[in-house]
Motif scaffolding. Sequence first.
Motif, PDB file in Angstrom:
ATOM      1  N   THR A 128      34.022 -46.261   7.528  1.00 56.26           N
ATOM      2  CA  THR A 128      33.550 -46.988   8.706  1.00 56.26           C
ATOM      3  C   THR A 128      32.144 -46.553   9.076  1.00 56.26           C
ATOM      4  OG1 THR A 128      35.811 -47.159   9.503  1.00 56.26           O
ATOM      5  CG2 THR A 128      34.070 -47.575  11.101  1.00 56.26           C
ATOM      6  N   THR A 129      31.883 -45.261   9.023  1.00 60.87           N
ATOM      7  CA  THR A 129      30.543 -44.751   9.325  1.00 60.87           C
ATOM      8  C   THR A 129      29.521 -45.321   8.342  1.00 60.87           C
ATOM      9  OG1 THR A 129      31.428 -42.736  10.299  1.00 60.87           O
ATOM     10  CG2 THR A 129      29.137 -42.668   9.569  1.00 60.87           C
ATOM     11  N   GLY A 130      29.875 -45.402   7.072  1.00 59.10           N
ATOM     12  CA  GLY A 130      28.977 -45.990   6.075  1.00 59.10           C
ATOM     13  C   GLY A 130      28.686 -47.448   6.352  1.00 59.10           C
ATOM     14  N   LEU A 131      29.716 -48.193   6.694  1.00 54.50           N
ATOM     15  CA  LEU A 131      29.523 -49.610   7.003  1.00 54.50           C
ATOM     16  C   LEU A 131      28.674 -49.801   8.257  1.00 54.50           C
ATOM     17  CD1 LEU A 131      33.105 -50.973   6.234  1.00 54.50           C
ATOM     18  CD2 LEU A 131      31.023 -51.340   4.898  1.00 54.50           C
ATOM     19  N   VAL A 132      28.929 -49.003   9.256  1.00 58.69           N
ATOM     20  CA  VAL A 132      28.154 -49.115  10.489  1.00 58.69           C
ATOM     21  C   VAL A 132      26.697 -48.749  10.237  1.00 58.69           C
ATOM     22  CG1 VAL A 132      27.860 -48.152  12.812  1.00 58.69           C
ATOM     23  CG2 VAL A 132      30.123 -48.825  12.028  1.00 58.69           C
ATOM     24  N   SER A 133      26.464 -47.757   9.380  1.00 63.54           N
ATOM     25  CA  SER A 133      25.074 -47.374   9.091  1.00 63.54           C
ATOM     26  C   SER A 133      24.323 -48.502   8.387  1.00 63.54           C
ATOM     27  CB  SER A 133      25.016 -46.082   8.285  1.00 63.54           C
ATOM     28  OG  SER A 133      25.527 -46.275   6.995  1.00 63.54           O
TER      29      SER A 133
END
Length: 84
Positions: free
Chosen positions: A48-53
């Motif tokens: 999720t953090t990767g997608l949000v970034s």
Amino acid sequence: MHEQNTGHSASNQLANALSLGRMAYAFKQASELRSTEPEQRTWRDAITTGLVSMTDMADGYIARRLGSTDNGGEIDRLADISFF
């Protein structure tokens, strides 16, 4: 060269919405990191953090294509600071 559209239509607010969402997610993650044990963090959080970034790239692209708002650059900078 592409001219900036500084109107406030819904289409050029999309980049701001992505930046604000990234900022909200950063604060949510920061509070969870402080309150959970390392073994409780999951791959889901990392993905999720990767997608949000990736919204950092998307909001810039959208702002260039649809036009930015008067404060869009400042919102993006604040979101970058809060996320990283």
